[in-house]
Structures are given as C-alpha cells and as structure tokens.
Design a protein around this motif. Structure first.
Motif, short mmCIF file in Angstrom:
data_model
loop_
_atom_site.label_atom_id
_atom_site.label_comp_id
_atom_site.label_asym_id
_atom_site.label_seq_id
_atom_site.Cartn_x
_atom_site.Cartn_y
_atom_site.Cartn_z
N HIS A 147 -75.85 42.99 -36.54
CA HIS A 147 -76.92 42.53 -37.43
C HIS A 147 -77.43 41.15 -37.02
CE1 HIS A 147 -76.74 45.88 -40.16
NE2 HIS A 147 -75.46 45.67 -40.44
N PHE A 148 -76.51 40.30 -36.59
CA PHE A 148 -76.89 38.95 -36.16
C PHE A 148 -77.76 39.02 -34.91
CE2 PHE A 148 -75.88 34.83 -34.09
CZ PHE A 148 -76.45 34.00 -35.05
N ILE A 149 -77.42 39.89 -33.99
CA ILE A 149 -78.24 40.07 -32.78
C ILE A 149 -79.66 40.49 -33.17
CG2 ILE A 149 -78.59 41.56 -30.77
CD1 ILE A 149 -75.55 41.41 -30.32
N LYS A 150 -79.76 41.39 -34.12
CA LYS A 150 -81.08 41.83 -34.58
C LYS A 150 -81.87 40.68 -35.18
CE LYS A 150 -79.56 46.57 -35.27
NZ LYS A 150 -79.17 47.61 -36.22
N LEU A 151 -81.19 39.80 -35.89
CA LEU A 151 -81.85 38.61 -36.45
C LEU A 151 -82.36 37.70 -35.35
CD1 LEU A 151 -82.66 36.67 -38.74
CD2 LEU A 151 -80.33 35.77 -38.64
N LEU A 152 -81.53 37.46 -34.34
CA LEU A 152 -81.93 36.61 -33.22
C LEU A 152 -83.15 37.20 -32.50
CD1 LEU A 152 -78.49 35.59 -31.67
CD2 LEU A 152 -79.96 34.21 -33.12
N LYS A 153 -83.12 38.50 -32.28
CA LYS A 153 -84.26 39.18 -31.64
C LYS A 153 -85.51 39.03 -32.50
CE LYS A 153 -84.24 42.91 -29.33
NZ LYS A 153 -84.69 42.56 -28.01
N PHE A 154 -85.37 39.21 -33.81
CA PHE A 154 -86.49 39.09 -34.75
C PHE A 154 -87.09 37.68 -34.68
CE2 PHE A 154 -88.01 37.97 -39.03
CZ PHE A 154 -89.00 38.94 -39.20
N ARG A 155 -86.23 36.67 -34.51
CA ARG A 155 -86.70 35.28 -34.44
C ARG A 155 -87.15 34.90 -33.04
NH1 ARG A 155 -83.65 31.23 -37.99
NH2 ARG A 155 -85.23 29.91 -37.05
N GLY A 156 -87.01 35.79 -32.07
CA GLY A 156 -87.46 35.51 -30.71
C GLY A 156 -86.59 34.54 -29.95
N ILE A 157 -85.32 34.48 -30.30
CA ILE A 157 -84.39 33.56 -29.65
C ILE A 157 -83.81 34.22 -28.40
CG2 ILE A 157 -82.20 32.33 -29.94
CD1 ILE A 157 -82.97 32.03 -32.91
N LYS A 158 -83.83 33.48 -27.31
CA LYS A 158 -83.31 33.96 -26.03
C LYS A 158 -81.78 34.02 -26.11
CE LYS A 158 -84.09 31.22 -22.59
NZ LYS A 158 -84.58 30.51 -21.42
#
Length: 146
Positions: free
Chosen positions: A44-55
């Motif tokens: 879920h955290f990975i999905k959040l990072l992807k959603f925020r556009g974080i590399k």
C-alpha cells in the motif's frame, strides 16, 4: 485502524517528518526512496509513493518479492544476498530515505545494517512488534514505527 487498512491515510506521516526535512527532500530529487515491502502495508505504501510521483527503488532478498515489486511498478529493484555481508555492494544510484516493512526480525536487522552504509538519510522501520525497537535504533534505524 491498523497500518494496512487505509493505503494512503496512515502513511502520509511517514513521507514528511518535519518541514525542514521536506525542504531538503525537494533538493535531493536525484535520490531514490528505497522500500522493502514484503507486507500488505508495504505494498500500500508503494502505491502511495507512486501516486505522489516519488522516485523509488525496491529492496529484497528473493526472486518472488522481486517479481512482486516489479509488478507494482518499481523499475529499480536491488536483489541482495543477506547471508553474506561481503556481497552488500552500494547500488548504482543514490539512495535517500529508506522504508523497511518488517516481516522477519533477523532480516530487518541485516537490511538496516546494509542500508545505513548506503545513505545518511533517515531509515524508517515499520513493525508490528514493540520488542525490537531498541535493537533497530542501535543498528541505525532513525525511526521505528509500531
């Protein structure tokens, strides 16, 4: 509510510890956020990072987790042999913050030792057990979240 119930709400606090670090993070855009996510909360955290556009990059010690990280959209995955410290080479890209979702106490200890040599940025350990908190801090974790 437990960590894994809401994929975005519970993790926002992990992304920015304070305003000063947020400003520093903005200047270090060439660094990758490194995530070890063998749990549903980690996914879920990975999905959040992807959603925020974080590399970001992934960290694992087995091929099944590597495939899962790639399936989640992580292009840079570090596959390590955690049994032999002599094989823990620095990645070819700069590592910033590190987020380790604990699935195993000994494995998380090895990841902390490994990652501490790769970055001066904070290392976050997300665990479901309160017992190893001091051990993780002593090994180099900046924050242990229970």
């Amino acid at each position: 509510m437990t960590i894994g119930q809401h994929p975005f709400g519970d993790f926002r606090c992990l992304l920015v510890v304070n305003e000063q670090e947020e400003k520093k993070e903005m200047t270090d855009q060439n660094e990758y956020v490194l995530v070890c996510a063998p749990t549903k909360a980690g996914e879920h955290f990975i999905k959040l990072l992807k959603f925020r556009g974080i590399k970001m990059a992934g960290l694992t010690n087995n091929l099944a987790e590597k495939a899962l990280l790639e399936e989640l959209g992580i292009e840079q995955v570090i596959l390590v042999d955690t049994r032999h410290q002599s094989t823990w080479f620095r990645p070819s890209f700069p590592v910033g913050r590190v987020y380790l979702f604990e699935s195993s106490f000994p494995l998380c200890c090895r990841y902390i030792q490994m990652c501490r040599t790769w970055t001066t940025q904070p290392i976050f350990v997300i665990t479901s057990s309160i017992n190893p908190r001091l051990v993780y801090k002593r090994l180099g974790a900046s924050y242990v979240i229970y």
